[in-house]
Design a protein around this motif. Structure first.
Motif, PDB file in Angstrom:
ATOM      1  N   LEU A 257      -7.349  11.862   1.068  1.00 21.96           N
ATOM      2  CA  LEU A 257      -8.268  10.732   1.108  1.00 21.96           C
ATOM      3  C   LEU A 257      -7.551   9.402   1.295  1.00 21.96           C
ATOM      4  CD1 LEU A 257     -10.772  11.766  -1.722  1.00 21.96           C
ATOM      5  CD2 LEU A 257     -11.091  11.919   0.750  1.00 21.96           C
ATOM      6  N   THR A 258      -6.328   9.279   0.816  1.00 27.32           N
ATOM      7  CA  THR A 258      -5.577   8.017   0.956  1.00 27.32           C
ATOM      8  C   THR A 258      -4.710   7.990   2.212  1.00 27.32           C
ATOM      9  OG1 THR A 258      -3.774   8.909  -0.414  1.00 27.32           O
ATOM     10  CG2 THR A 258      -5.524   7.673  -1.521  1.00 27.32           C
ATOM     11  N   ARG A 259      -4.807   9.036   3.037  1.00 32.95           N
ATOM     12  CA  ARG A 259      -4.004   9.060   4.258  1.00 32.95           C
ATOM     13  C   ARG A 259      -4.648   8.166   5.314  1.00 32.95           C
ATOM     14  NH1 ARG A 259      -3.172  14.850   6.765  1.00 32.95           N
ATOM     15  NH2 ARG A 259      -5.431  14.605   6.915  1.00 32.95           N
ATOM     16  N   THR A 260      -3.850   7.323   5.956  1.00 34.85           N
ATOM     17  CA  THR A 260      -4.300   6.434   7.023  1.00 34.85           C
ATOM     18  C   THR A 260      -3.527   6.746   8.292  1.00 34.85           C
ATOM     19  OG1 THR A 260      -2.689   4.734   6.408  1.00 34.85           O
ATOM     20  CG2 THR A 260      -4.856   4.628   5.344  1.00 34.85           C
TER      21      THR A 260
ATOM     22  N   TYR B 112      -4.935  -3.399   7.931  1.00 34.26           N
ATOM     23  CA  TYR B 112      -4.321  -4.387   7.045  1.00 34.26           C
ATOM     24  C   TYR B 112      -4.817  -5.802   7.347  1.00 34.26           C
ATOM     25  CZ  TYR B 112      -1.298  -0.382   6.527  1.00 34.26           C
ATOM     26  OH  TYR B 112      -0.813   0.895   6.329  1.00 34.26           O
TER      27      TYR B 112
ATOM     28  N   ASN C 278       2.549   1.660  -3.558  1.00 33.14           N
ATOM     29  CA  ASN C 278       1.597   2.112  -4.591  1.00 33.14           C
ATOM     30  C   ASN C 278       1.195   3.566  -4.367  1.00 33.14           C
ATOM     31  OD1 ASN C 278       1.698  -0.437  -5.717  1.00 33.14           O
ATOM     32  ND2 ASN C 278      -0.145  -1.155  -4.685  1.00 33.14           N
ATOM     33  N   ARG C 279       0.944   3.930  -3.112  1.00 34.30           N
ATOM     34  CA  ARG C 279       0.555   5.315  -2.822  1.00 34.30           C
ATOM     35  C   ARG C 279       1.691   6.281  -3.158  1.00 34.30           C
ATOM     36  NH1 ARG C 279       0.707   8.827   1.724  1.00 34.30           N
ATOM     37  NH2 ARG C 279      -1.124  10.191   1.845  1.00 34.30           N
TER      38      ARG C 279
ATOM     39  N   TYR D  63       0.842  -1.208   0.000  1.00 29.66           N
ATOM     40  CA  TYR D  63       0.000   0.000   0.000  1.00 29.66           C
ATOM     41  C   TYR D  63       0.876   1.256   0.000  1.00 29.66           C
ATOM     42  CZ  TYR D  63      -3.451   3.412   1.528  1.00 29.66           C
ATOM     43  OH  TYR D  63      -4.257   4.509   1.626  1.00 29.66           O
ATOM     44  N   ARG D  64       1.936   1.238   0.814  1.00 26.94           N
ATOM     45  CA  ARG D  64       2.828   2.408   0.869  1.00 26.94           C
ATOM     46  C   ARG D  64       3.490   2.648  -0.479  1.00 26.94           C
ATOM     47  NH1 ARG D  64       6.203   1.926   6.583  1.00 26.94           N
ATOM     48  NH2 ARG D  64       4.488   2.454   8.015  1.00 26.94           N
TER      49      ARG D  64
ATOM     50  N   THR E 103       0.177   6.017   7.655  1.00 28.31           N
ATOM     51  CA  THR E 103       0.924   7.047   6.925  1.00 28.31           C
ATOM     52  C   THR E 103       1.101   8.311   7.773  1.00 28.31           C
ATOM     53  OG1 THR E 103      -1.156   7.774   5.917  1.00 28.31           O
ATOM     54  CG2 THR E 103       0.160   6.188   4.698  1.00 28.31           C
TER      55      THR E 103
ATOM     56  N   PHE F 186      -6.255  13.610  -3.260  1.00 25.20           N
ATOM     57  CA  PHE F 186      -5.754  12.230  -3.227  1.00 25.20           C
ATOM     58  C   PHE F 186      -4.915  11.988  -1.976  1.00 25.20           C
ATOM     59  CE2 PHE F 186      -2.388   9.172  -4.143  1.00 25.20           C
ATOM     60  CZ  PHE F 186      -3.128   8.073  -4.542  1.00 25.20           C
ATOM     61  N   ILE F 187      -4.052  12.928  -1.634  1.00 29.55           N
ATOM     62  CA  ILE F 187      -3.205  12.760  -0.453  1.00 29.55           C
ATOM     63  C   ILE F 187      -4.048  12.696   0.817  1.00 29.55           C
ATOM     64  CG2 ILE F 187      -1.424  13.870   0.955  1.00 29.55           C
ATOM     65  CD1 ILE F 187      -0.219  14.964  -1.624  1.00 29.55           C
TER      66      ILE F 187
END
Length: 620
Positions: free
Chosen positions: A268-271, A361, A15-16, A12-13, A274, A265-266
């Motif tokens: 919305l894809t932040r978890t 995960y 690909n992001r 995931y890291r 991250t 994008f940054i």
């Protein structure tokens, strides 16, 4: 965290990160194109000046009426003409414009008109001046790759204009007047820069003067163009200016949209993972010189753990106590601890961790497979055969012969069971293994126990046999024993005894205060003020502790800059003594506890020196 969860996290890291890099490259390309097109538009829309020169001329031909004197019906220029013989006047106006600039577009316009001027000989003002348009003004464009040339021909009916003038004289009987027909071609060169557009400056006139009501006519040509004069025209555009402007606007819109998309994008894809990794990266990039990374977890046993809310507060504690910041991150990279241990068994801790990483995960649960629908099976029962009747058995005759009973045999005597042989017990022989109990023999060396590193004690354990060899060690042992005799050195303890001297007590006696005994206080000084010429001493309540000069205590204080309470170490400058309550301007704060005493420091340093000397002698 399982290995599969780690693999999914790393995937995931990666690909992001790749998607963010791709978007960054696209955004940089758009910004670069926007800069190029903006600079191009600014360049082609700038105002620049073009130098040019002009030249003009008029060719004249006079058409004659039928007469007996001139054989040729046309007479060229440079003659004086008889007005009665003139039928038509043929004039060709010529205008030329030259410039050294290439690929420059500009605009021009021209027109031709005839004006009848009837004026008095005594005045320059016209009496009658009608205008007759021969060629209406028209506007054209031209490129400077070739010189501009305007050639326009006109035919003038001399009798028409001459009759108008004669009729005017006859009607109004005006003596002493002059009549002239002025044929004029006007040329205008237009600047494309509005700020420099000046038709007056760029107006060029070519005139042809033909006298009327005269018997002899002398035609003259005049021009407003000075000879060999260079002029300028201002330009600020080209044919592709509109296209470049449109492309610039499109690139600007695309750049803004790409920027908004990348930011969204940054976010919305932040978890949580991250966010945690970003915080750790920012801390290490900003304060890498202050942080020391360790590979093993820190043993907190025996420490009083004090939690810190932010890393900036941990930095302030580091600056106060001048201790390094230790960093430990677990193998799963889900928790990081920043620690500052102190000699007083205080441990300042600031931690960061990923919350809910199991949910982030976790392996997706497999969807339940639909149960197969059993196909209908049709079972046709077969007819069971009827059982045949079995024939009844015929009973056989049975003859019974009695047998004689056997005599009972004598029972054998039971054999004696062999007694179990005692098993050999070789095990108790190795029991002397606990003989390494002579370990307590080194007990007479309890002195190194206060040392935080008891590692030197286990060294003699694997070699119990050579212990008798270091038996001569007792000889140096008595040496440390008499050396600690200087322990009376801490006898300066009685020195502070006179500190509660009764001398300050009698001072309040003459005063009519209700508390003649006074208040017990101690004086402390901050480490940074210790070596100053004038030490500033602060009073604190000893909180029931007896302290001496040189002891280190933990006291509450206030950070003036940040307006909050903190805990600091300070050195005792005045032991326990009593003061007049009236001399206290504010309530006393109590000390928290005694960190270490000066006598203990001397004793420990003495023992450490002795142990170091012994190690040197052993090595020798």
């Amino acid at each position: 965290m399982s290995e599969s969860q780690k693999r999914r996290r790393d995937l995931y890291r990666r690909n992001r990160k790749r998607l963010i890099w791709a978007q960054s490259v696209i955004l940089c390309v758009l910004i670069l194109l926007l800069i190029v097109f903006t600079a191009t538009y600014a360049y082609i829309s700038r105002t620049y000046f073009v130098d040019y020169t002009e030249h003009s001329d008029v060719s004249i031909t006079v058409g004659l009426k039928d007469n007996e004197f001139f054989d040729d019906p046309y007479i060229d220029r440079d003659h004086t003409y008889v007005a009665a013989l003139i039928k038509n006047v043929y004039a060709n106006f010529i205008y030329d414009l030259y410039t050294d600039a290439e690929n420059v577009n500009y605009e021009y316009s021209y027109g031709v008109e005839a004006q009848l001027m009837i004026m008095s000989e005594r005045s320059d003002e016209p009496i009658f001046d009608p205008i007759y348009v021969i060629q209406p003004e028209q506007r054209l464009s031209h490129n400077a790759q070739t010189p501009l040339r305007i050639s326009h021909s006109v035919v003038l009916d001399y009798d028409q204009y001459n009759d108008i003038a004669n009729h005017f004289y006859e009607v109004y009987e005006l003596p002493d007047t002059i009549s002239t027909l002025v044929v004029r071609m006007t040329v205008k060169v237009h600047s494309t820069a509005a700020a420099y557009d000046s038709e007056t400056t760029n107006l060029h006139v070519i005139e042809l003067n033909i006298p009327l009501t005269e018997k002899a006519v002398d035609i003259e040509m005049t021009s407003s163009i000075p000879v060999a004069e260079t002029k300028q025209i201002a330009c600020n555009g080209s044919a592709g200016q509109a296209v470049v402007l449109m492309a610039t606007m499109v690139l600007l819109v695309l750049t803004l949209l790409m920027t908004l998309f990348m930011v969204a994008f940054i976010l919305l894809t932040r978890t949580n993972d991250t966010t945690y990794a970003g915080k750790i990266k920012r801390i290490l990039n900003s304060y890498k010189s202050y942080v020391q990374k360790i590979n093993n977890p820190f043993d907190k046993e025996g420490y009083q753990v004090l939690l810190v809310d932010t890393f900036s507060e941990l930095l302030e504690i580091r600056e106060t106590i001048q201790a390094p910041i230790l960093m430990y991150e677990n193998s799963d990279q889900t928790r990081t601890e920043f620690l500052i241990p102190t000699n007083t068994k205080l441990l300042y801790l600031y931690s960061l961790q990923v919350e809910g990483y199991d949910e982030l995960y976790a392996e997706p649960e497999p969807e339940p497979e639909p149960e197969p629908i059993p196909e209908p099976v049709v079972v046709i029962p077969e007819p069971e055969p009827e059982p045949e009747p079995e024939p009844e058995p015929i009973p056989e005759p049975v003859v019974v012969i009695p047998k004689p009973e056997p005599e009972p045999e004598p029972e054998p005597e039971p054999e004696p069971e062999p007694e179990p042989e005692p098993e050999p017990e070789p095990e108790p022989e190795p029991e002397p293994e606990p003989e390494p109990e002579p370990e307590p023999e080194p007990e007479p060396e309890p002195e190194p126990e206060p040392e935080p590193e008891p590692e030197p004690e286990p060294e003699p354990e694997p070699e119990p046999e050579p212990e008798p060899e270091p038996e001569p060690e007792p000889e140096p042992e008595p040496e440390p024993e008499p050396e600690p005799e200087p322990e009376p050195e801490p006898e300066p303890e009685p020195e502070p005894e006179p500190e509660p001297e009764p001398e300050p007590e009698p001072e309040p006696e003459p005063e009519p205060e209700p508390e003649p005994e006074g208040v017990e206080v101690i004086g402390i000084v901050w480490p940074e003020h210790k070596n100053r010429a004038k030490e500033r001493i602060y009073r604190y309540d000893p909180n029931g502790e007896k302290v001496d000069v040189g002891d280190i205590v933990l006291v509450p204080s206030v950070d003036v800059h940040r307006q909050r309470e903190i805990v600091r170490e300070a050195e005792v400058a005045q032991a326990n003594h009593f003061v007049d309550p009236g001399s206290l301007k504010y309530p006393l704060k109590k000390i928290i506890r005694v960190v270490r005493r000066k006598a203990e420091e001397l004793f420990v340093s003495m023992i450490m020196n002795e142990s170091q000397n012994e190690e040197k002698t052993d090595n020798e």
